[in-house]
Design an enzyme around this catalytic site. Sequence first.
Site, PDB file in Angstrom:
ATOM      1  N   CYS A  24      27.130  56.022 -20.648  1.00  0.00           N
ATOM      2  CA  CYS A  24      25.904  55.232 -20.661  1.00  0.00           C
ATOM      3  C   CYS A  24      24.786  55.862 -19.840  1.00  0.00           C
ATOM      4  CB  CYS A  24      26.196  53.828 -20.137  1.00  0.00           C
ATOM      5  SG  CYS A  24      24.749  52.749 -20.061  1.00  0.00           S
ATOM      6  N   CYS A  51      30.274  46.610 -17.632  1.00  0.00           N
ATOM      7  CA  CYS A  51      29.347  45.478 -17.745  1.00  0.00           C
ATOM      8  C   CYS A  51      29.590  44.605 -18.966  1.00  0.00           C
ATOM      9  CB  CYS A  51      27.910  45.980 -17.734  1.00  0.00           C
ATOM     10  SG  CYS A  51      27.426  46.950 -19.201  1.00  0.00           S
TER      11      CYS A  51
END
Length: 362
Positions: free
Chosen positions: A91, A188
Amino acid sequence: MKESKKRVLVGMSGGIDSTATCLMLQEQGYEIVGVTMRVWGDEPQDARELAARMGIEHYVADERVPFKDTIVKNFIDEYRQGRTPNPCVMCNPLFKFRMLIEWADKLGCDWIATGHYSRLEERNGHIYIVAGDDDKKDQSYFLWRLGQDVLRRCIFPLGNYTKQTVRDYLREKGYEAKSKEGESMEVCFIKGDYRDFLREQCPELDAEVGPGWFVSSEGVKLGQHKGFPYYTIGQRKGLEIALGKPAYVLKINPQKNTVMLGDAGQLRAEYMVAEQDNIVDEDELFACPDLAVRIRYRSRPIPCRVKRLEDGRLLVRFLAEASAIAPGQSAVFYEGRRVLGGAFIASQRGIGLVIEQNKDWK
């Protein structure tokens, strides 16, 4: 759009670390602009309210679709290939920092800042990531794929602080409730077990993969498992098989849907192969006398040597005990606390031949 060397874009999650980042940079005289990337879950109401309280510009970027199509898809695909992914490593360069740079350019900000517990150091014309002072929170392991062009625009205000110091700082600034919040999730977009997440996102996975066999290193069938994507190298808990002694996952074969089990000693390795590297200075890395590699987050750095293979991959020789080499995880190279580069741990299939071909390497 206003431009200033003191105008900085902060990635705001609304949590402890990004809040402290904004406040610290404000104290240093920066003009703060906040952007919250909505990638999963609910509206970022906390970030909006905090930005209003601090009196800063704030924007929300709804990136749920591209995030799912890139980062989440890669996470699932890696497990379907028998690898153990780390989505934060994917990410950061592909999504988070790329988006921050794009928004910074759009909003006239020269700098970007995040609440990572890491530092930056300039040496010999290069920008190096350096481990943060809080060993328990250090996030340098996740940042190795960031390029020099991105790092030259980054500010990491929390690198010299411990988490407790950051909590104390927020309390002193009047953010008592924020200072008491719990830790954010390690991944997350996952609450709980990643296996449940795989089933939720891929309802067809169980039917597609199906049960397979646990096998010994000699190929003897030991019992059935639920499907290779639900296991990782080095795993001991949750195997649901009784062998009369501790058993660990040694290898995963997606083609045969087998999971090899063995004892802890069989997990040890003297070498590994890594690929898709990002090295700051190759000459420095290969010649470094105090080189060490971290092969998973929060693991101790292992002294090592590295060489470039003819096929472009890296061969790593461990100079101390190493165990549970998991393809898909990151191998991050350090000199002391300074990150010299990193790579993805590759499939170790055929490593015996690679070692034989490099037997004269000292």
